[in-house]
Design an enzyme around this catalytic site. Structure first.
Site, PDB file in Angstrom:
ATOM      1  N   PRO A 115       0.840  -1.199   0.000  1.00 10.79           N
ATOM      2  CA  PRO A 115       0.000   0.000   0.000  1.00 10.79           C
ATOM      3  C   PRO A 115       0.876   1.251   0.000  1.00 10.79           C
ATOM      4  CG  PRO A 115      -0.588  -1.466   1.813  1.00 10.79           C
ATOM      5  CD  PRO A 115       0.684  -1.983   1.218  1.00 10.79           C
ATOM      6  N   GLU A 116       0.378   2.286  -0.617  1.00 13.20           N
ATOM      7  CA  GLU A 116       1.085   3.551  -0.660  1.00 13.20           C
ATOM      8  C   GLU A 116       0.789   4.339   0.610  1.00 13.20           C
ATOM      9  OE1 GLU A 116       2.695   4.777  -3.602  1.00 13.20           O
ATOM     10  OE2 GLU A 116       2.243   2.996  -4.779  1.00 13.20           O
ATOM     11  N   LYS A 147       4.305   3.719   6.724  1.00 12.74           N
ATOM     12  CA  LYS A 147       3.315   2.699   6.383  1.00 12.74           C
ATOM     13  C   LYS A 147       2.832   1.928   7.607  1.00 12.74           C
ATOM     14  CE  LYS A 147       4.639   2.649   1.683  1.00 12.74           C
ATOM     15  NZ  LYS A 147       5.354   2.005   0.603  1.00 12.74           N
ATOM     16  N   ASN A 193       5.083   1.864  -4.700  1.00  8.55           N
ATOM     17  CA  ASN A 193       5.510   1.542  -6.049  1.00  8.55           C
ATOM     18  C   ASN A 193       4.763   2.303  -7.146  1.00  8.55           C
ATOM     19  OD1 ASN A 193       7.629   0.011  -7.052  1.00  8.55           O
ATOM     20  ND2 ASN A 193       6.175  -1.378  -8.043  1.00  8.55           N
ATOM     21  N   ARG A 200      11.236  -4.650  -7.930  1.00  5.26           N
ATOM     22  CA  ARG A 200       9.991  -3.883  -7.998  1.00  5.26           C
ATOM     23  C   ARG A 200       9.815  -3.314  -9.404  1.00  5.26           C
ATOM     24  NH1 ARG A 200       8.151  -2.336  -3.157  1.00  5.26           N
ATOM     25  NH2 ARG A 200       6.179  -2.449  -4.262  1.00  5.26           N
TER      26      ARG A 200
END
Ligand SMILES: [Zn+2]
Length: 280
Positions: free
Chosen positions: A2-3, A55, A170, A265
């Protein structure tokens, strides 16, 4: 993963629903949390606050108990009205914090620990986080310094390094580099301070644009479409992320896809618009 905007929204929604409310029921499938609950029961405590740090989500209970959760790839917090049917399978439930009006349920959360104010202050994971871009007082100069210190690390990998700057995941990594017309493949240490500062300002702007202002609608988590282009149509919402082989929205060059770093990634970029490694 998750961002930062997702975590920030989750924390804010949880806060709006739970803050100042008494815990009527606590349940967990995680043995180490259950042991703490046996010793120092959660039921009857008040939820004093919920905040995001990078996060991590921190849920503060009265009596000096703090629940720290990290979502990693698949973890998520949901809010339900009592009796409302869950949108995730029951077997994925890890934690329930219920109040009279709402039930907060953590599904597939891989990292969950209880802390006190004192142990949180010594928690290396939290303390080593770089400035959080969704924090009003984020120290961008500090983030610039930490990014430049990464030297040969590529821009794409550096923006994901939460110890340098917290909040970029990402999707935004690719989107921010495109908006800044910056190659994600260049060394971050080669960028001057002004360029990095501008990159961080773009990142902050994009993250903030994806955090709705309303403090209402606490009953459901935000499910809106993440947007960086400012366009409402779902197929036009992002500049490059997820668009490998499709034409660049600026120059029509096919969007390239590479895997970066130890975790491989995915990074999307336009080889034409984003050739410059430094200087905008
Ligand atoms: Zn282009």
């Amino acid at each position: 993963m998750p961002e930062g905007d997702t975590i920030y929204r989750s924390a804010r929604t949880l806060r709006a629903a739970l803050q100042g409310r008494k815990v009527t029921h606590f349940r967990t499938e995680l043995a180490h949390l259950a042991r703490v609950d046996l010793d120092r029961p959660l039921t009857g405590r008040t939820v004093d606050d919920v905040e995001s740090r990078g996060k991590h989500i921190l849920m503060y209970f009265s009596g000096d108990l703090i629940l720290r959760t990290h979502m990693r790839m698949h973890g998520t917090w949901h809010l339900y009205r009592p009796g409302e049917r869950w949108k995730q399978p029951g077997r994925d439930m890890r934690i329930i914090v219920a109040t009279e009006a709402f039930e907060a349920v953590a599904f597939r959360v891989p990292v969950a620990e209880f802390r006190t104010a004192a142990t949180l202050a010594r928690d290396g994971v939290i303390q080593s986080l770089g400035p959080d871009l969704l924090d009003e007082d984020a120290d961008l100069d500090e983030a610039v310094t930490r990014l430049r210190a990464l030297g040969d690390v590529t821009v794409g990998d550096a923006l994901l390094n939460q110890r340098a700057v917290a909040g970029i995941g990402n999707v935004f990594k690719s989107e921010v580099c495109f908006a800044a017309r910056l190659s994600p493949l260049g060394a971050v240490g080669a960028l001057d301070e002004a360029t990095l500062r501008r990159v961080l300002e773009i990142a902050r702007q994009q993250l903030r644009a994806n955090v709705p202002d309303t403090r209402t609608a606490a009953s459901t988590m935000w499910k809106g479409q993440r947007r960086t282009t400012g366009r409402a149509h779902p197929e036009q919402a992002l500049w490059v992320y997820g668009r490998a082989g499709q034409p660049c929205r600026r120059c029509a060059t096919p969007i390239a896809l590479v895997k970066q770093g130890l975790d491989a990634r995915l990074t999307y970029y336009c080889p034409t618009c984003q050739v410059v490694a430094a200087g905008l």
